[in-house]
Design an enzyme around this catalytic site. Sequence first.
Site, PDB file in Angstrom:
ATOM      1  N   ASP A 131       0.813  -1.227   0.000  1.00  0.00           N
ATOM      2  CA  ASP A 131       0.000   0.000   0.000  1.00  0.00           C
ATOM      3  C   ASP A 131       0.845   1.275   0.000  1.00  0.00           C
ATOM      4  O   ASP A 131       0.384   2.331   0.452  1.00  0.00           O
ATOM      5  CB  ASP A 131      -0.956   0.030   1.205  1.00  0.00           C
ATOM      6  CG  ASP A 131      -1.929  -1.137   1.183  1.00  0.00           C
ATOM      7  OD1 ASP A 131      -2.257  -1.601   0.076  1.00  0.00           O
ATOM      8  OD2 ASP A 131      -2.350  -1.593   2.249  1.00  0.00           O
ATOM      9  N   ALA A 132       2.081   1.171  -0.474  1.00  0.00           N
ATOM     10  CA  ALA A 132       2.969   2.331  -0.437  1.00  0.00           C
ATOM     11  C   ALA A 132       3.450   2.734  -1.827  1.00  0.00           C
ATOM     12  O   ALA A 132       4.325   3.580  -1.968  1.00  0.00           O
ATOM     13  CB  ALA A 132       4.161   2.042   0.466  1.00  0.00           C
TER      14      ALA A 132
END
Lengths: 283, 283, 283, 283
Positions: free
Chosen positions: D227-228
Site C-alpha cells: 500500500d505504499a
Amino acid sequence: MKTTILIHCPDKSGIISDVTNFIHESNGNIIYLDQHVDKEVGVFFMRLESDFDAPNFSIVNFRNGFGENLGTKYEMKWRIYSSGIKPKMALFVSKYNHCLYDLLSRFNSGELEVEIPFIISNHNDLQYVAEQFNIPFYHIPVTKTTKKEAENQQLKLLKDHKVDFVVLARYMQIVTKKIIDCYPNKIINIHHSFLPAFAGAKPYHAAFERGVKIIGATCHYVTEELDAGPIIEQDVTAVSHSHSIKDFIAKGRDLEKIVLSRGVKLHIRRKTMVYNNKTVIFS
Amino acid sequence: MKTTILIHCPDKSGIISDVTNFIHESNGNIIYLDQHVDKEVGVFFMRLESDFDAPNFSIVNFRNGFGENLGTKYEMKWRIYSSGIKPKMALFVSKYNHCLYDLLSRFNSGELEVEIPFIISNHNDLQYVAEQFNIPFYHIPVTKTTKKEAENQQLKLLKDHKVDFVVLARYMQIVTKKIIDCYPNKIINIHHSFLPAFAGAKPYHAAFERGVKIIGATCHYVTEELDAGPIIEQDVTAVSHSHSIKDFIAKGRDLEKIVLSRGVKLHIRRKTMVYNNKTVIFS
Amino acid sequence: MKTTILIHCPDKSGIISDVTNFIHESNGNIIYLDQHVDKEVGVFFMRLESDFDAPNFSIVNFRNGFGENLGTKYEMKWRIYSSGIKPKMALFVSKYNHCLYDLLSRFNSGELEVEIPFIISNHNDLQYVAEQFNIPFYHIPVTKTTKKEAENQQLKLLKDHKVDFVVLARYMQIVTKKIIDCYPNKIINIHHSFLPAFAGAKPYHAAFERGVKIIGATCHYVTEELDAGPIIEQDVTAVSHSHSIKDFIAKGRDLEKIVLSRGVKLHIRRKTMVYNNKTVIFS
Amino acid sequence: MKTTILIHCPDKSGIISDVTNFIHESNGNIIYLDQHVDKEVGVFFMRLESDFDAPNFSIVNFRNGFGENLGTKYEMKWRIYSSGIKPKMALFVSKYNHCLYDLLSRFNSGELEVEIPFIISNHNDLQYVAEQFNIPFYHIPVTKTTKKEAENQQLKLLKDHKVDFVVLARYMQIVTKKIIDCYPNKIINIHHSFLPAFAGAKPYHAAFERGVKIIGATCHYVTEELDAGPIIEQDVTAVSHSHSIKDFIAKGRDLEKIVLSRGVKLHIRRKTMVYNNKTVIFS
C-alpha cells in the site's frame, strides 16, 4: 527576467515548435508551457512562462521580435507580461462583507499580488472594513436619477488610478455597458448560484423553492448579458430539506468567497483566456 | 417484526410525544426517528423504524390502532411498512447500458432489496444484458403511431406483475401522463445535468456550449412537467476547457449511474417523502 | 424560551417516548429532535430543541424535574441550555492569520453567536489583526523555560474571563495537559491534514513527499494524545503533481479556515457530543 | 498515424524546442503537449500526441531518429507508442464483484481500449461473472503451501498471453516480489482508504474506529512495500456517526469502482509516469 506569454491564433502545424525555438534563440528558458486546441473552432491557445537571464535582455526588443517573426506569421493575438509589475485591482461592494473581508485578508497576507487603489460602494455600510485595512473608500450612491453621474464618477476613478481590472465582490448593482466596454473580460463577478441555473436575483430563494440538493457559486467575467459571461470558476456544496433559505445563504457565503478568490487569483496570474464566451484556464 | 412508519401532517404540538408513546405502549422499541418541519408551509414529517418483538404482535391491529388514535387526531397521511416484503421494481431502458449494468450488478450482489420482474425497452440493443442477468426483457417499440399501444402494453405489464415502482435507467422516451398518474412519485428518472440547469435534450452539449466548469446528474421523481419533478439526489464533477463533449459524456456516465443508484436505494428504504414538489430525504 | 437538551445514556426502550412526553407535559413544543444509537456500545444519544412559551415557565424547575424524573431513571448524562446566553470563546494563535481573519470577520458579521473576551498568542505578529477588530490581545511567549509560567498565565486569563471554550486557530504550540483537563472536549483545534494521515508537524510536506492526490484539513477536540482527539469535521481538496508544497499550503489555507469555522459553529450550536473519542454531530 | 511520446530526463534548457522541432521536421503535427518540471529533483517530464500523415512515414525510422538525435543528447528515458495497438490487461479478483462488474461493463461498452485475455482468482466465486462476459477464468487457489506454485501459474499465464499490465480488482492476496519485478509500475491496485491513512487490512473498520468524517479509495501502482506504491488517483466521500461499518463498506464500493476505473483509463491512455515513487498524471 520572468515573462508570461499568452497566445491564441488559428490552429496550424508548427506553432509550438516555432514559438519555443524563438524563446530558445532569445536565450530564454521555458519553465512552463500549457497549450490547448479548441477543435470545434480550430483555435490554438498557449501560455508560456520563461526566464531570460542574459544581462542584455530587452523585453521591448523581445516583444518586437516576437510580433514580427511569429505574431504576423500565425495571425496571433498575443500578450507578453513581465513579472514584477503588480496589476491594479478595484473593488466594488454593496452591503455584504464576507467577500470583501476574504479578499482583503488575503491581500494583507501577501496572497494576492496586486495593488488595491480603492473600494467603491453604493452604500457606506462597509466603510469600516475599508478603514480596518487602510484602503481608500468611495461612497457613490446609485439611484435611477444618479445612475449616469455615478457611472462617470466610477469611470473617472478607474481611469485616474489606471485600474487594470475590477472585482465585483457582491456588488448588487448592474454594471453599465459603458464601463464593461472599457474593461472587456476585466470585470470579475461572483454569482451566488451554479450558473446557468438560477441566473438573476435571489438565486438562493429560487434554489430553495426548486428543492435542489446542491447549491453553488460561479465566478465569471461580466458581459452585457446579465450572468451570462465566460465562467472562470465554479464550486458547489450539498444541501438538504433540513436547510432553510437562511442556511442556504450562510453556506453560500463560504462558497462565494472561496470561488471568487480562486477566480481573482487565476486572473492575476494570467491563467485565463477568453474565446467565444468561454474561458481557457491554464494549469 | 421491524416496521417503518412514514408520517406527514399539519405541524402541531404533541405529535412526537403521542406517536412515540403509542409505539411504546404497543411494546415497540424505536430504533430510529428522524423528523422535519417545513416551517414555510407548516407541515410535519417523521420517519420511524421500530421493532415489535411480542409474539402476539399484529401489524394489522397496529395499523388500525394507529389510524384511529393518531391518524385522525392529527389529520395525518401515514404509511406503515413491515420489513421483509421486497418491493417490485421495473426497469425501462433504451440503448445506453451503464445505468442498467450498474443496477443489475448491485442487484446481483444483494445490494438492492427488490424483485425485478422485467426490463422494458423501446430498442432491443440491451437485450443481451437482460440475458446476462436472467431478467425477462420486453421490447416495446415506441413510434408516433404506436405510442398509445406501447403505453397500454407497458401498463399491462406493470399491473400484471404488481410492480411497485419504475426506474427509468436512461430511458430516452417521455413517459405518458396515464402511466405517471398510476405511479405518482413512484417513477424514478436520472437526468444528465444538475437540474434545473440544462433540462431537456442534450444537456452535455448545452453544458459544453455554456463553458461550465462543473457538470452534474439529477435523480428525480417523474411528474408531468419534463425534468421538473421532485429531486431525490444530485451530484457533480469538475470539468475544464480541455474536455470535449465526448469527455463530458464519459464523465457523466459515472455520475449518472452512482446518482441513480443512490436515489433508487433511498426509495427502496422508504427514506423519501414528497411534498410541494420537493423531497424530504431521511438520514 | 428556547432550550436545547443533550442526552446520552445506555440504550433502552422508552427513552424517546418518556422524554418527549415530559416536554409535552411541561407545555413545551418540540421544534427539532435528532437521535442516534451507537449499537456497538449500546449508547443512546439525543438532541432536542424545544420552545416553552408559558409565561410562568421556569428553566430551573424544568431542569430539576428533568433530572429527577428522567436523568436518574435512565442513568443519563444530560445538559439543558437556554438560548440567549452567548458562550465565551478564547482564541489562541501564532503567526498565520487566515483562520483568525476568517473567524473574526464571521464574528463581526454576526455569524458566530459568541463573545470573544481575548486572543492569546505566543508571538505578537497578529496583534494588528486583534487591533483591527478591537479584541484584547495577550502576548504570552512560550519557551522551554517559560512554559510553566505561560500555562499559568493562560489559565488565569481563561478563568478570569469565564471562558467556555477555546479555539486554536493555527496555534503552533502543544496545549498542556493541565489546560486540557480544565476544558475537556472544549478545546477545538484545526489540523492541516485529513487525519489520521499526516499527524504531527509539517503535514503538507509529508503529503507532498507521499504524492497524494488529495489534501485535507481536520477540526477536532484536543486530547492529550497529539492530533488524536475526536474529529468534528473534515474536508479535502484535489491536488496534482503540478502543485508545489507552497501550492499545497495555499490551497490548504482555504480548507483550514472553512473546516475550522464549521467545527466552531457546530460547537456553538451544541450540535456535537463526544463519546469513546468519537463525535456524534447532530444535523 | 497517431503517436504518443513520453519523456523524462534531467531538466535542461532547450528540450521542448528541440523535441517539437524534431516532430515538426518529421512532418508531424503536435495535437497535444503537456509538460512538467519537478524542481525539487530537477527532472523534466513531457507527453506529446502527434499526427504523422505523410504516406511514407515510418515509426521505426522516427524512433531511431528520436533516440539518436534527442534521447542521447538529453539522457532521456523515452517511449513512443503508436495508436491502434490495444494493450493486454489481466484481471485478478477474489470474492467481491463490484470492481469486476464495473470494469467488464465498461469494457463491453467500448470504454476501455484493451484486450482482456483472462481473469485470475484465488476463489471461484466470481466465475459466473467471467462467464456472463465470456472472459476466460482461471481459478488459482493461494494457500501457504501452494503460494510458490500459484505464483508460477500466474506468471506463466501472464507471459503466455503477453499481458501488458495487471489490474487487481479487489484481489485480496499480496502479489509476490517476483511478479512485481516482472511488471514494474504495471500492476494497478485499488486500496479501500485514502492512503496513507489506513494502509493494510480492514481499512473501513479502522476508519470507523477512528471516527473519521470522510472515507476514501486510492488507486496505485503496486510496489514491494504494501500500500505504499505511487498513487494514481484518489477520491473520498463524506460519512457521519450515523453510518455503520456496513454503510462505510457500501459507500466505499462506489468509490472503489470509480477510482479504480479512472486509474485504469489513465494507464491505458499512457497519461501516467512514475518517478521517485510518485506519479505525474498528464491532463
